[in-house]
Design an enzyme around this catalytic site. Structure first.
Site, mmCIF file in Angstrom:
data_model
loop_
_atom_site.group_PDB
_atom_site.id
_atom_site.type_symbol
_atom_site.label_atom_id
_atom_site.label_comp_id
_atom_site.label_asym_id
_atom_site.label_seq_id
_atom_site.Cartn_x
_atom_site.Cartn_y
_atom_site.Cartn_z
ATOM 1 N N ASP A 135 127.598 64.898 -4.500
ATOM 2 C CA ASP A 135 127.258 65.264 -3.127
ATOM 3 C C ASP A 135 126.169 64.316 -2.634
ATOM 4 O O ASP A 135 126.436 63.295 -2.007
ATOM 5 C CB ASP A 135 126.822 66.732 -3.130
ATOM 6 N N ARG A 137 124.126 62.763 -4.717
ATOM 7 C CA ARG A 137 123.961 61.867 -5.873
ATOM 8 C C ARG A 137 122.643 62.107 -6.614
ATOM 9 O O ARG A 137 122.316 61.409 -7.568
ATOM 10 C CB ARG A 137 124.099 60.397 -5.437
HETATM 11 P P1 G4P Z 1 124.247 66.385 -5.974
HETATM 12 O O1 G4P Z 1 123.159 65.932 -6.822
HETATM 13 O O2 G4P Z 1 125.578 65.851 -6.358
HETATM 14 O O3 G4P Z 1 124.010 66.269 -4.526
HETATM 15 O O4 G4P Z 1 124.262 67.915 -6.192
HETATM 16 P P2 G4P Z 1 123.064 68.813 -5.753
HETATM 17 O O5 G4P Z 1 122.206 69.000 -6.960
HETATM 18 O O6 G4P Z 1 122.463 68.364 -4.486
HETATM 19 O O7 G4P Z 1 123.880 70.079 -5.452
HETATM 20 C C1 G4P Z 1 123.395 71.318 -5.742
HETATM 21 C C2 G4P Z 1 124.505 72.178 -6.237
HETATM 22 O O8 G4P Z 1 125.498 72.249 -5.212
HETATM 23 C C3 G4P Z 1 125.204 71.634 -7.473
HETATM 24 O O9 G4P Z 1 125.594 72.721 -8.268
HETATM 25 C C4 G4P Z 1 126.469 70.993 -6.915
HETATM 26 O O10 G4P Z 1 127.475 70.961 -7.902
HETATM 27 C C5 G4P Z 1 126.760 71.950 -5.781
HETATM 28 N N1 G4P Z 1 127.646 71.372 -4.737
HETATM 29 C C6 G4P Z 1 127.448 70.297 -3.976
HETATM 30 N N2 G4P Z 1 128.494 70.110 -3.141
HETATM 31 C C7 G4P Z 1 129.383 71.103 -3.408
HETATM 32 C C8 G4P Z 1 130.676 71.466 -2.873
HETATM 33 O O11 G4P Z 1 131.250 70.837 -1.987
HETATM 34 N N3 G4P Z 1 131.255 72.567 -3.389
HETATM 35 C C9 G4P Z 1 130.674 73.314 -4.379
HETATM 36 N N4 G4P Z 1 131.348 74.364 -4.788
HETATM 37 N N5 G4P Z 1 129.470 73.001 -4.921
HETATM 38 C C10 G4P Z 1 128.835 71.908 -4.430
HETATM 39 P P3 G4P Z 1 124.759 73.175 -9.497
HETATM 40 O O12 G4P Z 1 123.440 73.681 -9.033
HETATM 41 O O13 G4P Z 1 124.749 72.069 -10.486
HETATM 42 O O14 G4P Z 1 125.580 74.390 -10.015
HETATM 43 P P4 G4P Z 1 126.937 74.390 -10.831
HETATM 44 O O15 G4P Z 1 127.937 75.028 -9.946
HETATM 45 O O16 G4P Z 1 127.315 72.982 -11.175
HETATM 46 O O17 G4P Z 1 126.596 75.180 -12.007
#
Ligand code: G4P
Ligand code: MG
Length: 229
Positions: A135, A137
């Site tokens: 998203d 990065r």
């Molecule tokens: P990034 O570095 O790639 O931008 O991710 P970032 O940490 O900003 O995003 C925060 C959380 O939001 C991450 O999940 C990421 O996977 C999730 N996310 C970003 N874009 C999308 C999307 O389009 N759809 C969904 N469903 N999730 C999105 P996380 O905190 O790592 O949680 P997890 O679900 O991986 O456990």
């Protein structure tokens, strides 16, 4: 046997979200795997939790090493990163709010378990970092930087002769979806990057493992495909 639940997708407004089924994930990963195998051929995967876990497992089936009965599975290590804004120390002056510093602090909520990876667990390996979506990065950039720190520490512990005798340690990234948009962080140019597919800027992707009603999710996804959405 109970009857299959009735799925009613009629009247559901299209909300602009991309609904991805397990089969969509499987097929996309299967399509990308030959390129990853040919161009990088990883011998270790590092899955960023939780979204990277299922993609890493799916990918592993398409990347088995060796031939015939000797085909070996690539080990998968799990990591977790938590990113939050750094907050400056509060000096106690009444009326002053805590001052927010620029930048983000990364906390490793879960890290590599190197005990199962031999005497030089990271050195000379081709390490593929796997996540579901790129998203902003930010997460990927931190994952690369943190892994590189560990690799550099391990390298520093070697004698010059040992260092000269070890093949380079390489890093690459695989994400199932890359949002085609400006990124907040970058990835060093020597780190190869593979994406299953690019999606529109700011698109929101609904993953199957997040769903309470997976049958309804799949039915809407099918409907959207039929309508070419
Ligand atoms: P990034 O570095 O790639 O931008 O991710 P970032 O940490 O900003 O995003 C925060 C959380 O939001 C991450 O999940 C990421 O996977 C999730 N996310 C970003 N874009 C999308 C999307 O389009 N759809 C969904 N469903 N999730 C999105 P996380 O905190 O790592 O949680 P997890 O679900 O991986 O456990
Ligand atoms: Mg994630």
């Amino acid at each position: 046997m109970s009857a299959a639940p009735q799925l009613d997708t009629q009247g559901l407004e299209y909300d602009g979200k991309i609904r991805v089924t397990y089969n969509d994930m499987h097929i996309l990963i299967q399509k990308t795997a030959p390129r990853i195998k040919a161009e990088f051929n990883p011998d270790l995967m590092v899955a960023i939790g939780g979204g990277g876990f299922v993609p890493a497992r799916m990918l592993r089936s398409f990347l088995k090493q060796g031939d015939g009965e000797k085909r070996r599975n690539i080990p998968i290590q799990a990591i977790g990163l938590s990113l939050y804004e750094e907050v400056g120390a509060f000096d106690g002056t009444p009326g002053l709010a805590q001052e927010e510093k620029l930048g983000k602090e990364v906390v490793r909520t879960q890290w590599l378990d190197l005990s199962t990876l031999g005497s030089k667990p990271l050195i000379g390996r081709r390490i593929l970092i796997v996540d579901e979506v790129d998203d902003s990065r930010t997460t990927l950039s931190y994952a690369v930087a943190e892994l590189q720190k560990d690799i550099d520490e391990h390298l520093a512990a070697l004698t010059p002769e040992q260092r000269a005798a070890t093949p380079p340690t390489e890093l690459a990234i695989f994400v199932v979806h890359n949002k085609d948009q400006p990124k907040a962080c970058s990835i060093p140019s020597h780190v190869r990057y593979f994406a299953g597919e690019d999606t529109k800027p700011k698109s929101w992707i609904c993953y199957p493992w997040e769903q309470e009603d997976i049958l309804l999710h799949d039915a809407i996804a099918l409907k959207q495909k039929e309508l070419g959405l």
